[in-house]
Design an enzyme around this catalytic site. Structure first.
Site, short mmCIF file in Angstrom:
data_model
loop_
_atom_site.label_atom_id
_atom_site.label_comp_id
_atom_site.label_asym_id
_atom_site.label_seq_id
_atom_site.Cartn_x
_atom_site.Cartn_y
_atom_site.Cartn_z
N SER A 40 0.85 -1.26 -0.01
CA SER A 40 0.06 -0.06 0.09
C SER A 40 0.86 1.18 0.15
O SER A 40 0.61 2.03 -0.61
CB SER A 40 -1.00 0.10 1.27
OG SER A 40 -2.00 -1.25 1.24
N SER A 107 -2.69 -11.24 -2.25
CA SER A 107 -2.75 -12.21 -3.17
C SER A 107 -1.79 -13.67 -3.21
O SER A 107 -0.77 -13.48 -3.88
CB SER A 107 -2.86 -11.67 -4.50
OG SER A 107 -1.78 -10.66 -4.94
#
Length: 198
Positions: A40, A107
């Protein structure tokens, strides 16, 4: 219930025309890495750097998406798979809209990331491995999740009692425990420029 009796309705404006209007291509940058690795942080800094260059982009962040689109999903392997499938479809729409899309999701499974790569096409998918040692991620622990996982409050936490499969051949690797934020962002921009994406 699956949809039936549906037909694809073509637009008169295509992706290439939208890219031409924006004066840049629209790759999907898929940030993957452990929790706390800096996905992020790097994607936010890159978004700012692209904005300063006049590049139209949009950022999809794992926690943010789970507040809306994917709020009905948990963290089981099946839900993680569906989470990534949905994001892949949204990223494909963004790609078609002519935007550079930044996705920041753990992921953890190679198969899921590869399915998104196949959905988008080889030239449209840029896998960015945000590499950081588990030890450093645990030290950072920005959300206190590792501590909860170690104490047994959270089950199935990636890197602790659930697997993380590192990318086999990512287009870009940034090592956030060795590089500065600026160095990480610059290496991604260098890649995009080399590939004539921006």
């Amino acid at each position: 219930m699956k949809s039936s009796n549906i037909t694809w309705h073509e637009s008169t404006v295509n992706k290439e025309e939208r890219q031409q209007m924006n004066n840049h291509k629209s790759p999907v940058l898929w940030f993957t890495g452990l929790s706390g690795s800096g996905k992020s942080t790097v994607s936010v800094a890159l978004e700012n750097a692209l904005y300063e260059r006049g590049i139209r982009s949009y950022r999809l962040d794992g926690d943010n998406i789970r507040h809306g689109l994917n709020k009905n999903l948990g963290f089981s392997p099946e839900d993680r798979k569906e989470n990534i499938r949905r994001i892949g479809e949204v990223a494909k729409l963004m790609n078609d809209a002519g935007l550079v899309t930044l996705t920041a999701f753990i992921s953890p499974y190679r198969e899921d990331r590869n399915q998104v790569r196949e959905l988008l096409g080889e030239d449209e998918f840029v896998e960015v491995f945000v590499k950081c040692s588990l030890e450093e991620c645990e030290k950072r622990d920005p959300k206190g999740l590792y501590q909860k996982a170690r104490s047994g409050e959270i089950k199935g936490f990636t890197g602790i009692d659930a697997p993380y499969e590192e990318p086999a051949n990512p287009e870009v690797v940034v090592e956030t425990d060795k590089q500065t934020l600026e160095e990480s962002v610059n290496s991604i921009i260098d890649y995009l420029m080399k590939k004539n994406c921006i």
